[in-house]
Design a protein around this motif. Structure first.
Motif, short mmCIF file in Angstrom:
data_model
loop_
_atom_site.label_atom_id
_atom_site.label_comp_id
_atom_site.label_asym_id
_atom_site.label_seq_id
_atom_site.Cartn_x
_atom_site.Cartn_y
_atom_site.Cartn_z
N ARG A 36 0.91 -1.17 0.14
CA ARG A 36 -0.06 0.06 0.09
C ARG A 36 0.93 1.22 0.01
N SER A 37 1.93 1.21 0.61
CA SER A 37 2.91 2.35 1.12
C SER A 37 3.66 2.85 -0.53
N ASN A 38 3.84 1.73 -1.21
CA ASN A 38 4.49 1.88 -2.37
C ASN A 38 3.46 2.24 -3.62
N GLN A 39 2.15 1.81 -3.37
CA GLN A 39 1.19 2.13 -4.33
C GLN A 39 1.02 3.68 -4.20
N LYS A 40 0.91 4.10 -2.79
CA LYS A 40 0.66 5.63 -2.63
C LYS A 40 1.77 6.42 -3.22
N ASN A 41 3.18 6.04 -3.15
CA ASN A 41 4.42 6.65 -3.63
C ASN A 41 4.32 6.59 -5.06
N THR A 42 3.68 5.54 -5.38
CA THR A 42 3.60 5.56 -7.08
C THR A 42 2.57 6.45 -7.65
N GLY B 119 1.51 9.07 -6.16
CA GLY B 119 2.10 10.68 -5.85
C GLY B 119 3.09 10.86 -6.93
N LEU B 120 3.84 10.25 -7.57
CA LEU B 120 4.61 10.61 -8.70
C LEU B 120 3.67 10.77 -10.09
#
Length: 569
Positions: free
Chosen positions: A560-566, A568-569
Motif C-alpha cells: 500500500r505504501s509503494n502504491q501511494k508513492n507511485t 504521488g509520482l
C-alpha cells in the motif's frame, strides 16, 4: 565395569573412528566434503537421518522417561510421517533443482541476503546449543562411571568425533552411521530381552505387559486437548508435524543427509523410510523402559539412581538423614512388593475386582516411594548445593551397570557413545557447512579454490566442536535430557519453518516482510517460554503461524505504501 566391558567399549569405538577416517579421507572439493559426492542410496539416507536424530540422549533418557511417565512420549512422533511426505513432495524437488549445499541458500534466491543470514543465525544458535547437549549426555555417563572430571570425559568424546568428521566430512558421517545404528538397536533390544529374563520365573511376558498396562505405563494415546499438556495426540499430530517439518525440512543437519543422495528419487525414498521406521524404533526404546519398570517392581530400585552423587552425599553431615530416609524407603518397598504380588496373582486369575484393588494398593505405595525419593533429592541438594537432583537420566544406566552381565555392560555403553558420536558428527558437519557456505563463502571470501573451502570447512568443524565441548562442560540441565533437547529445538524451529513455508507457498510475500515477521515471531516464542505455561511443542505451531500471518500483514502495508508513492509520482 571390568576388563571385558572395557575391551568391548574401546574396540567398538576404535573401529568406528578408524573406519570413518580411513574410508573417507582426502576429499578435495566442497561437493565431496559437504555432500559426500552425492553417493548415498535411499536406505543409507534413511539410516543416516535416524542416526543423526537419535543421540545418546535418546537411549540414555528415553527409557527413563517411560519408567517415570509411561509411553505417552511416543505421541511426540505422530506427526513425523506426515511431515516426511510433505517434505518429499514439496521441499526436496526445490533443493535439487537449485543444487544447493545448504537449505539457506534457497532463501536468498527467494527473498534476500538479510533473510538468509537471519535463518543462518537462528540455525547456528539452535544447532550449536543442541550439539553441546548431545555431547553432555555421554560425557556425564563416563564421568559418573569413572569418577573422572566432566571436562576430561567431554574432551575425550569430542576428540573421537573430530578425528573422523574433520577428515572425511559428510561421507564419513554417513558411512559410520550405518554401523553405529546396528550397534545401537542391537544393544537396546538385547537390554530389553535381558530385563525380561531377570524377572521371577513365575512372571510371563504377558503377565509383565498386563501389569505394566494396569499401572498406566501403556498410555500410548491421550485425546485430551490441553495446550499445557506436553504429550497428547493433538500436540503430536499438529505441533509434532510442524516440529518435524522444521527439523527435517530446514535444519541443515538433516537436509545435508538427504542432499547427499544419488538422485532426487533416492532422497525422497530415504525420507519416507525414516518416517515409517522412526515410530516403531521409539516404541521399542520406550517399551524397553517399561520392561525395566516391571523389573523394578519385583526388585528394589535404589532410592536415588545417581550412585556416585549419592555416595558423595553420604560423606557429608546429611548422612544420618539419608540413612533414615533409606530405612523408610526399604519399608515402603517391602509393602509395595506385597501389593505387586497380589496384583500378579489377580492378573493370572483374571479377577477384575482383585486387579483393581491390588492396582490401587501398588499406586498408593508408589506415591509414598516418590515422596521418600523427593525427600532424598532435597537432602542431597542440601548436602551438595550444585548437584543435579533429577536422576531420571540415570535410571536406565544404573539398571545396566547393576544388573547386566559383563561384556553386555560394555556393549550398552558403546551404544550410548555411538549414538552421541553419530548425532554430534551430523551436527558438526551441518554447522561447518552452513558457516562455510552461507557466511564465509557468501560474504567473506567468494573466489577461493575448492581446496581452500574444504580446509575452511575442516577448521570450522574443529571450531564448532570446541564450542560444543565448552558448552557441555559449563552446562547444567534440570530437565530430563530428552525433553530439554526438544525444548531447545522448539524455541527456534517454529520461526525457521515459518520462513521456509512462506518461501515455498506464499509468493506474494517478499524479503523485508518475512524478515521482520521472523524477528517478532522469535520474540513471541521466547516470551511464551519465559512467561507462560504453554507446552513447548506448541511453540513450533505458534512461531510458524506468527511468521506467516505477520509476513502477510507487513507485506500488505509495504504494498500500500509503494502504491501511494507511485500514485504521488
Amino acid at each position: 565395569m571390568n576388563y571385558l566391558d572395557w575391551l568391548v567399549l574401546v574396540a567398538t569405538l576404535a573401529f568406528i573412528v578408524l573406519y570413518g577416517t580411513l574410508r573417507t579421507r582426502g576429499a578435495k572439493t566442497m561437493e565431496g566434503y559437504l555432500k559426500g559426492d552425492s553417493s548415498m542410496k535411499w536406505w543409507m539416507i534413511g539410516i543416516s537421518i535416524m542416526a543423526t536424530q537419535a543421540s545418546a540422549i535418546t537411549f540414555l533418557s528415553t527409557p527413563g522417561q517411560a519408567i517415570t511417565d509411561g509411553m505417552r512420549f511416543l505421541q511426540f512422533y505422530f506427526g513425523l510421517p506426515i511431515a516426511m511426505v510433505i517434505i518429499a513432495v514439496t521441499m526436496v524437488p526445490i533443493y535439487y533443482r537449485l543444487k544447493v549445499y545448504t537449505a539457506y541458500e534457497y532463501l536468498e534466491t527467494r527473498f534476500d541476503i538479510k533473510t538468509r543470514i537471519l535463518a543462518v543465525i537462528l540455525f547456528l544458535m539452535l544447532r550449536g546449543l543442541s550439539a553441546g547437549i548431545t555431547l553432555f549426555a555421554p560425557s556425564l555417563v563416563l564421568s559418573t562411571i569413572l569418577g573422572w572430571p566432566l571436562t576430561l570425559t567431554t574432551v575425550m568424546i569430542g576428540v573421537m568425533v573430530i578425528i573422523y568428521v574433520v577428515s572425511g566430512g559428510s561421507r564419513a558421517v554417513s558411512l559410520t552411521q550405518r554401523y553405529q545404528m546396528a550397534v545401537i538397536m542391537g544393544g537396546m533390544i538385547l537390554a530389553g530381552v535381558l530385563a525380561f529374563s531377570l524377572l521371577p520365573d513365575n512372571v510371563s511376558f504377558s503377565d509383565s505387559v498386563a501389569i505394566a498396562g494396569q499401572l498406566g505405563k501403556f498410555n500410548l494415546v491421550s485425546y485430551e486437548f490441553d495446550l499445557e499438556t506436553r504429550y497428547n495426540i493433538w500436540s503430536g499430530l499438529i505441533a509434532g508435524t510442524f516440529l518435524s517439518l522444521s527439523y527435517f525440512g530446514t535444519d541443515q543437519s538433516q537436509v545435508a543427509r538427504y542432499l547427499g543422495g544419488t538422485s532426487e528419487k533416492e532422497s525422497k525414498l530415504g525420507l519416507i523410510f525414516n518416517g515409517l521406521l522412526k515410530i516403531p524404533m521409539q516404541f521399542i526404546i520406550l517399551f524397553i523402559g517399561v520392561m525395566v519398570y516391571v523389573f523394578y517392581l519385583f526388585n528394589q530400585a535404589p532410592v536415588f539412581h545417581n550412585q556416585v552423587l549419592s555416595s558423595r552425599a553420604m560423606a557429608t553431615d546429611q548422612a544420618a538423614v539419608l540413612n533414615e530416609l533409606g530405612d523408610e524407603y526399604n519399608g515402603v518397598y517391602s509393602e509395595k512388593r506385597k501389593a505387586v504380588d497380589r496384583l500378579l496373582s489377580a492378573v493370572k486369575q483374571d479377577d477384575a475386582g482383585q486387579i483393581e484393588k491390588a492396582k490401587l494398593d501398588v499406586q498408593q505405595w508408589e506415591a509414598k516411594e516418590r515422596s521418600v525419593r523427593d525427600s532424598v533429592k532435597t537432602t542431597i541438594k542440601k548436602a551438595i548445593p550444585n548437584a543435579k537432583e533429577n536422576d531420571t537420566d540415570y535410571i536406565f544406566l544404573n539398571f545396566v551397570l547393576s544388573n547386566l552381565p559383563h561384556g553386555i555392560i560394555g556393549l550398552l555403553l558403546a551404544v550410548m557413545f555411538s549414538a552421541a558420536m553419530s548425532s554430534m558428527a551430523g551436527e558438526l558437519n551441518a554447522l561447518a557447512s552452513t558457516s562455510c557456505v552461507d557466511i564465509y563463502k557468501r560474504g567473506i571470501n567468494k573466489d577461493a579454490s575448492p581446496e581452500h573451502y574444504v580446509k575452511a570447512s575442516q577448521w570450522m568443524t574443529l571450531g564448532w566442536a570446541i564450542i560444543a565441548m565448552v558448552f557441555a562442560m559449563l552446562a547444567r540441565f534440570s530437565e530430563n535430557l530428552i525433553q530439554y533437547v526438544n525444548i531447545v529445538g522448539s524455541l527456534f524451529y517454529g520461526t525457521l519453518l515459518g520462513i521456509f513455508l512462506t518461501a515455498f507457498y506464499i509468493k506474494y510475500v517478499r524479503g523485508t516482510a518475512v524478515f521482520w515477521a521472523a524477528i517478532i515471531s522469535e520474540s513471541v516464542v521466547l516470551y511464551c517460554y519465559k512467561f507462560t505455561d504453554i507446552a513447548f511443542l506448541q511453540y513450533n505451531l505458534i512461531g510458524c503461524c506468527v511468521v506467516i500471518v505477520l509476513a502477510l500483514f507487513i507485506q500488505s502495508i509495504i504494498n500500500r505504501s509503494n502504491q501511494k508513492n507511485t500514485a504521488g509520482l
